[in-house]
Design an enzyme around this catalytic site. Structure first.
Site, mmCIF file in Angstrom:
data_model
loop_
_atom_site.group_PDB
_atom_site.id
_atom_site.type_symbol
_atom_site.label_atom_id
_atom_site.label_comp_id
_atom_site.label_asym_id
_atom_site.label_seq_id
_atom_site.Cartn_x
_atom_site.Cartn_y
_atom_site.Cartn_z
ATOM 1 N N ILE A 16 0.842 -1.206 0.000
ATOM 2 C CA ILE A 16 0.000 0.000 0.000
ATOM 3 C C ILE A 16 0.876 1.255 0.000
ATOM 4 C CG2 ILE A 16 -1.896 1.189 1.168
ATOM 5 C CD1 ILE A 16 -2.659 -1.551 2.406
ATOM 6 N N SER A 38 11.906 -5.290 5.312
ATOM 7 C CA SER A 38 11.680 -6.633 5.853
ATOM 8 C C SER A 38 10.624 -7.370 5.037
ATOM 9 C CB SER A 38 11.255 -6.560 7.328
ATOM 10 O OG SER A 38 10.091 -5.771 7.463
ATOM 11 N N SER A 129 -6.920 -1.532 10.761
ATOM 12 C CA SER A 129 -7.398 -2.730 10.072
ATOM 13 C C SER A 129 -8.781 -3.137 10.565
ATOM 14 C CB SER A 129 -6.415 -3.874 10.358
ATOM 15 O OG SER A 129 -6.952 -5.102 9.963
ATOM 16 N N TYR A 153 -1.941 -9.799 15.802
ATOM 17 C CA TYR A 153 -1.861 -8.712 14.806
ATOM 18 C C TYR A 153 -2.971 -7.689 15.058
ATOM 19 C CZ TYR A 153 -2.740 -6.136 10.547
ATOM 20 O OH TYR A 153 -2.995 -5.107 9.657
ATOM 21 N N LYS A 157 -2.959 -3.618 16.438
ATOM 22 C CA LYS A 157 -3.584 -2.437 15.815
ATOM 23 C C LYS A 157 -4.535 -1.763 16.807
ATOM 24 C CE LYS A 157 -1.663 -2.526 11.748
ATOM 25 N NZ LYS A 157 -0.859 -1.426 11.215
ATOM 26 N N TYR A 181 -8.658 -0.260 7.197
ATOM 27 C CA TYR A 181 -8.876 -0.861 5.883
ATOM 28 C C TYR A 181 -9.588 -2.194 6.034
ATOM 29 C CZ TYR A 181 -4.290 1.583 5.327
ATOM 30 O OH TYR A 181 -3.222 2.427 5.375
HETATM 31 P P1 NAD Z 1 3.547 -4.490 3.496
HETATM 32 O O1 NAD Z 1 4.172 -5.544 4.322
HETATM 33 O O2 NAD Z 1 3.550 -4.669 2.015
HETATM 34 O O3 NAD Z 1 4.200 -3.080 3.822
HETATM 35 C C1 NAD Z 1 4.709 -2.745 5.101
HETATM 36 C C2 NAD Z 1 6.077 -2.117 4.896
HETATM 37 O O4 NAD Z 1 6.607 -1.786 6.180
HETATM 38 C C3 NAD Z 1 7.068 -3.055 4.208
HETATM 39 O O5 NAD Z 1 7.731 -2.368 3.173
HETATM 40 C C4 NAD Z 1 8.034 -3.448 5.328
HETATM 41 O O6 NAD Z 1 9.335 -3.699 4.842
HETATM 42 C C5 NAD Z 1 7.967 -2.209 6.221
HETATM 43 N N1 NAD Z 1 8.311 -2.473 7.601
HETATM 44 C C6 NAD Z 1 7.886 -3.493 8.399
HETATM 45 N N2 NAD Z 1 8.438 -3.399 9.607
HETATM 46 C C7 NAD Z 1 9.235 -2.301 9.603
HETATM 47 C C8 NAD Z 1 10.083 -1.677 10.564
HETATM 48 N N3 NAD Z 1 10.228 -2.182 11.791
HETATM 49 N N4 NAD Z 1 10.746 -0.556 10.211
HETATM 50 C C9 NAD Z 1 10.597 -0.028 8.965
HETATM 51 N N5 NAD Z 1 9.822 -0.578 8.014
HETATM 52 C C10 NAD Z 1 9.149 -1.699 8.335
HETATM 53 O O7 NAD Z 1 2.046 -4.305 4.008
HETATM 54 P P2 NAD Z 1 0.851 -3.478 3.372
HETATM 55 O O8 NAD Z 1 -0.171 -4.442 2.888
HETATM 56 O O9 NAD Z 1 1.355 -2.444 2.472
HETATM 57 O O10 NAD Z 1 0.256 -2.838 4.699
HETATM 58 C C11 NAD Z 1 0.551 -1.507 5.073
HETATM 59 C C12 NAD Z 1 -0.161 -1.204 6.370
HETATM 60 O O11 NAD Z 1 -1.562 -1.399 6.217
HETATM 61 C C13 NAD Z 1 0.260 -2.075 7.548
HETATM 62 O O12 NAD Z 1 0.293 -1.276 8.697
HETATM 63 C C14 NAD Z 1 -0.854 -3.104 7.635
HETATM 64 O O13 NAD Z 1 -0.984 -3.604 8.938
HETATM 65 C C15 NAD Z 1 -2.035 -2.264 7.227
HETATM 66 N N6 NAD Z 1 -3.142 -3.049 6.675
HETATM 67 C C16 NAD Z 1 -2.943 -3.814 5.567
HETATM 68 C C17 NAD Z 1 -4.001 -4.548 5.056
HETATM 69 C C18 NAD Z 1 -3.822 -5.430 3.849
HETATM 70 O O14 NAD Z 1 -4.678 -6.286 3.611
HETATM 71 N N7 NAD Z 1 -2.775 -5.276 3.061
HETATM 72 C C19 NAD Z 1 -5.270 -4.485 5.664
HETATM 73 C C20 NAD Z 1 -5.433 -3.680 6.782
HETATM 74 C C21 NAD Z 1 -4.355 -2.953 7.286
HETATM 75 C C1 WQD Z 2 -10.236 -13.629 2.248
HETATM 76 C C2 WQD Z 2 -11.195 -14.796 2.161
HETATM 77 C C3 WQD Z 2 -10.487 -16.770 3.344
HETATM 78 C C4 WQD Z 2 -7.059 -17.675 0.848
HETATM 79 C C5 WQD Z 2 -6.795 -10.510 6.047
HETATM 80 C C6 WQD Z 2 -6.410 -10.153 7.454
HETATM 81 C C7 WQD Z 2 -6.997 -8.837 7.847
HETATM 82 C C8 WQD Z 2 -6.652 -7.761 6.849
HETATM 83 C C9 WQD Z 2 -7.059 -8.168 5.490
HETATM 84 C C10 WQD Z 2 -4.583 -6.707 7.522
HETATM 85 C C11 WQD Z 2 -11.357 -15.522 3.490
HETATM 86 C C12 WQD Z 2 -10.577 -17.028 1.858
HETATM 87 C C13 WQD Z 2 -8.175 -17.080 1.376
HETATM 88 C C14 WQD Z 2 -7.191 -18.954 0.247
HETATM 89 C C15 WQD Z 2 -9.547 -18.934 0.705
HETATM 90 N N1 WQD Z 2 -5.226 -7.534 6.809
HETATM 91 N N2 WQD Z 2 -9.400 -17.697 1.307
HETATM 92 N N3 WQD Z 2 -8.425 -19.528 0.191
HETATM 93 O O1 WQD Z 2 -8.569 -13.163 6.072
HETATM 94 O O2 WQD Z 2 -10.300 -11.551 5.172
HETATM 95 O O3 WQD Z 2 -8.192 -10.679 6.002
HETATM 96 O O4 WQD Z 2 -6.458 -9.448 5.164
HETATM 97 O O5 WQD Z 2 -5.001 -5.917 8.324
HETATM 98 O O6 WQD Z 2 -6.485 -8.518 9.090
HETATM 99 O O7 WQD Z 2 -6.899 -11.161 8.310
HETATM 100 O O8 WQD Z 2 -8.182 -11.946 3.877
HETATM 101 O O9 WQD Z 2 -7.402 -12.579 1.652
HETATM 102 O O10 WQD Z 2 -6.681 -13.988 3.639
HETATM 103 O O11 WQD Z 2 -9.034 -14.088 2.873
HETATM 104 O O12 WQD Z 2 -10.636 -19.480 0.618
HETATM 105 O O13 WQD Z 2 -6.201 -19.560 -0.218
HETATM 106 O O14 WQD Z 2 -10.656 -15.763 1.253
HETATM 107 O O15 WQD Z 2 -10.972 -17.863 4.061
HETATM 108 O O16 WQD Z 2 -12.696 -15.902 3.580
HETATM 109 P P1 WQD Z 2 -8.868 -11.936 5.346
HETATM 110 P P2 WQD Z 2 -7.721 -13.156 2.982
#
Ligand code: NAD
Ligand code: WQD
Length: 351
Positions: A16, A38, A129, A153, A157, A181
């Site tokens: 993101i 990382s 999240s 996790y 948050k 998100y």
């Molecule tokens: P991502 O892992 O792709 O990006 C996170 C970045 O932070 C990475 O580049 C990683 O190298 C860096 N990072 C991790 N630990 C670090 C540290 N100690 N110091 C400096 N950099 C560090 O994840 P993303 O999907 O881009 O998620 C971004 C944010 O959004 C996160 O806070 C995540 O919890 C939150 N979020 C993501 C999702 C999702 O589904 N992708 C959903 C809800 C919330």
């Molecule tokens: C979506 C749906 C699975 C993989 C996660 C984190 C949440 C947030 C968003 C960070 C579910 C199903 C998945 C597969 C499947 N991240 N599935 N086969 O679990 O909704 O949320 O990402 O904040 O905290 O928990 O996302 O993409 O893993 O799963 O059937 O191989 O797809 O069971 O219903 P999830 P997901």
């Protein structure tokens, strides 16, 4: 108040964060980026620069838990606001490595808050999240729904949000926009940026992409006995471009009212696993093979946002649908067999 112009982006090399960097550069912001790589690679910045047509700004390889290194960044630059993406994000891993998750996500955030405080920076956009709602309550979740994290996790948050709210109460003028998100997916439409999980993907959309390209054999659908129309679990998938546009708009609203404000980022519409798999099949031109597997431990039936607050307060509404998300995720997968570190095949510069 004018939107802040110099933004510190933590975790800017990530999924993101990299899209956010492209979006903010495109809108004239100056960026300072920190990441420890990382879960990402610095090669992503060349791609961000290709999209934006300008330099990304100053990039520091550092761990946000390194108080001195982080403070030195604030010493060197006049930061107007911080967008804080850096965190560990894998739910399953967090149950196996809880200390690492609390240390990075909570400890990283308190270290950042300390540096901000020492340098008089009072504006923060925080990556939260939907997972902090736990099992939800079955219907669309508004920001007032109970916070009931069910894994380390999500708990990290929730803890960050609590700390941020306490800081907002204590420090006059401190403003946090915490964006909860739901399921951000998809990729930049140029094909240059996307989601690049390490190893076998845990999440549905990157897993589907790897089945479609032939790296994985078939999708295992985790349960078809949920109380949903087709028996598979329902989530609120949101295009990453809509997600980062919301961050850009959030920056414009940091001056509206001090304090802590939480907003759901979602489409407000759920899609089942089978609906997503079918949409991906349409995007890649052939059906996705799947089988039905047992439920994944910790999964829930349905998580869908009530996203009316952010529409009401900022006028932000997602504009991309599930077909767009699958099309863009598939384009990234197709064009980048070696991920961001490789050279993108025929990716174009326009957005
Ligand atoms: P991502 O892992 O792709 O990006 C996170 C970045 O932070 C990475 O580049 C990683 O190298 C860096 N990072 C991790 N630990 C670090 C540290 N100690 N110091 C400096 N950099 C560090 O994840 P993303 O999907 O881009 O998620 C971004 C944010 O959004 C996160 O806070 C995540 O919890 C939150 N979020 C993501 C999702 C999702 O589904 N992708 C959903 C809800 C919330
Ligand atoms: C979506 C749906 C699975 C993989 C996660 C984190 C949440 C947030 C968003 C960070 C579910 C199903 C998945 C597969 C499947 N991240 N599935 N086969 O679990 O909704 O949320 O990402 O904040 O905290 O928990 O996302 O993409 O893993 O799963 O059937 O191989 O797809 O069971 O219903 P999830 P997901």
């Amino acid at each position: 108040m004018n939107a802040p112009s110099t933004i510190l982006v933590t975790g800017g090399a990530g999924f993101i964060g990299s899209h956010a960097c492209a979006e903010l550069l495109d809108h004239g912001y100056e960026l300072i980026v920190v990441d420890n790589y990382s879960n990402s690679t610095p090669q992503v910045f060349a791609r961000v620069e290709r999209i934006a047509g300008r330099f990304v700004g100053t990039v520091y390889e550092l761990d946000i838990r390194d108080r001195h290194a982080l403070s030195a960044v604030f010493d060197r630059h006049s930061v107007d606001a911080v967008v804080h993406f850096a965190a560990l994000k894998a739910v399953g891993e967090s149950t196996r490595m809880p200390v690492e998750y609390y240390d990075t996500n909570v400890g990283g955030t308190t270290t950042l808050l300390r540096a901000m405080h020492e340098h008089g920076v009072r504006h923060l956009v925080f990556s939260s999240s939907c997972s902090l709602y736990g099992d939800g309550d079955g219907g669309p979740l508004s920001e007032g729904a109970p916070v009931r994290p069910t894994n380390p996790y999500a708990a990290s948050k929730a803890a960050c949000e609590k700390i941020l709210a306490d800081v907002c109460r204590r420090v006059p003028g401190f403003t946090v926009l915490s964006l909860r998100y739901f399921n951000p997916v998809g990729a930049h439409p140029s094909g240059l940026l996307g989601e690049e999980p390490c190893g076998t993907p845990d999440n549905l959309m990157p897993y589907l992409a790897q089945v479609a390209i032939g790296k994985l054999d078939r999708l295992h659908v985790f349960g078809d006995d949920w109380a949903t129309p087709d028996g598979t679990a329902v989530r609120d998938y949101l295009h990453v471009m809509d997600t980062v546009e919301a961050h850009r708009i959030a920056l414009e609203h940091l001056g509206d009212s001090p304090g802590m404000h939480e907003y759901n980022l979602g489409v407000g519409k759920g899609s089942s696993v089978l609906e997503v798999a079918a949409a991906f099949g349409e995007a890649c031109g052939r059906p996705i093979p799947y089988d039905i597997a047992p439920r994944r431990p910790g999964d829930v039936r349905e998580l869908v946002a009530d996203a009316t607050a952010v529409a009401r307060d900022w006028g932000w509404r997602p504009t991309r649908n599930l077909a767009d998300m699958c099309r863009d995720a598939w384009r990234f997968q197709r064009l980048n067999p070696s991920g961001h570190a490789g050279s993108a095949r025929q990716a174009d510069r326009k957005k």
